[in-house]
Scaffold this motif. Structure first.
Motif, PDB file in Angstrom:
ATOM      1  N   ARG A  87       0.761  -1.224  -0.219  1.00  0.00           N
ATOM      2  CA  ARG A  87      -0.025  -0.114   0.063  1.00  0.00           C
ATOM      3  C   ARG A  87       1.021   1.172   0.039  1.00  0.00           C
ATOM      4  N   ASP A  88       0.305   2.402  -0.500  1.00  0.00           N
ATOM      5  CA  ASP A  88       0.876   3.864  -0.698  1.00  0.00           C
ATOM      6  C   ASP A  88       2.361   3.661  -1.183  1.00  0.00           C
ATOM      7  N   GLY A  89       2.513   2.830  -2.203  1.00  0.00           N
ATOM      8  CA  GLY A  89       3.515   2.687  -3.195  1.00  0.00           C
ATOM      9  C   GLY A  89       4.691   2.007  -2.626  1.00  0.00           C
ATOM     10  N   ALA A  90       4.766   1.493  -1.348  1.00  0.00           N
ATOM     11  CA  ALA A  90       6.147   0.901  -0.825  1.00  0.00           C
ATOM     12  C   ALA A  90       6.248  -0.373  -1.717  1.00  0.00           C
TER      13      ALA A  90
ATOM     14  N   THR B 129      10.549   2.350   1.259  1.00  0.00           N
ATOM     15  CA  THR B 129       9.446   3.402   1.225  1.00  0.00           C
ATOM     16  C   THR B 129      10.147   4.631   1.035  1.00  0.00           C
ATOM     17  N   ASP B 130      11.263   4.797   0.771  1.00  0.00           N
ATOM     18  CA  ASP B 130      11.956   6.094   0.251  1.00  0.00           C
ATOM     19  C   ASP B 130      11.781   6.222  -1.028  1.00  0.00           C
ATOM     20  N   ALA B 131      11.658   7.568  -1.482  1.00  0.00           N
ATOM     21  CA  ALA B 131      11.642   7.737  -2.878  1.00  0.00           C
ATOM     22  C   ALA B 131      12.701   7.411  -3.825  1.00  0.00           C
ATOM     23  N   GLY B 132      14.095   7.745  -3.228  1.00  0.00           N
ATOM     24  CA  GLY B 132      15.028   7.316  -4.006  1.00  0.00           C
ATOM     25  C   GLY B 132      15.112   5.876  -4.212  1.00  0.00           C
ATOM     26  N   SER B 133      14.761   5.072  -3.496  1.00  0.00           N
ATOM     27  CA  SER B 133      15.051   3.664  -3.884  1.00  0.00           C
ATOM     28  C   SER B 133      13.884   3.152  -4.661  1.00  0.00           C
ATOM     29  N   LEU B 134      12.608   3.799  -4.521  1.00  0.00           N
ATOM     30  CA  LEU B 134      11.357   3.616  -5.396  1.00  0.00           C
ATOM     31  C   LEU B 134      11.515   3.945  -6.794  1.00  0.00           C
ATOM     32  N   ALA B 135      12.446   4.989  -7.048  1.00  0.00           N
ATOM     33  CA  ALA B 135      12.527   5.689  -8.462  1.00  0.00           C
ATOM     34  C   ALA B 135      13.081   4.699  -9.391  1.00  0.00           C
ATOM     35  N   GLY B 136      13.767   3.594  -9.104  1.00  0.00           N
ATOM     36  CA  GLY B 136      14.101   2.634 -10.040  1.00  0.00           C
ATOM     37  C   GLY B 136      12.881   2.005 -10.617  1.00  0.00           C
TER      38      GLY B 136
END
Length: 86
Positions: free
Chosen positions: A32-35, A50-57
């Protein structure tokens, strides 16, 4: 003289731990919430991104991303699987 022999006293041995091996793949499940959550193939523990840097890929429609694991310190190739139950 190679770079390694010239600087062998300056480079810590842990840097070369698994540098020559292939990047291990881990199946990641969207939360949920993009994590994104995956199980580390090295330590077996669950890792939640959960952080934007890790999810940016994962942005731009790609379902894979490289990530340095917080559990074991190695690089993993994370592959999103909507049906993953980890």
């Amino acid at each position: 003289m190679t770079i390694f022999s010239a600087t062998q006293n300056l480079i810590h041995r842990s840097v070369f731990h698994r540098i020559a091996g292939p990047v291990e793949e881990a199946i990641a499940a969207p939360r949920r919430d993009g994590a994104v959550r995956y199980r580390c193939p090295g330590s077996g523990s669950f890792v939640l991104l959960t952080d934007a840097g890790s999810l940016a890929g994962f942005r731009g429609g790609d379902d894979t991303a490289r990530h340095r694991c917080g559990a074991c310190g190695e690089m993993h190739l994370l592959r999103i699987d909507d049906g993953a139950s980890n």
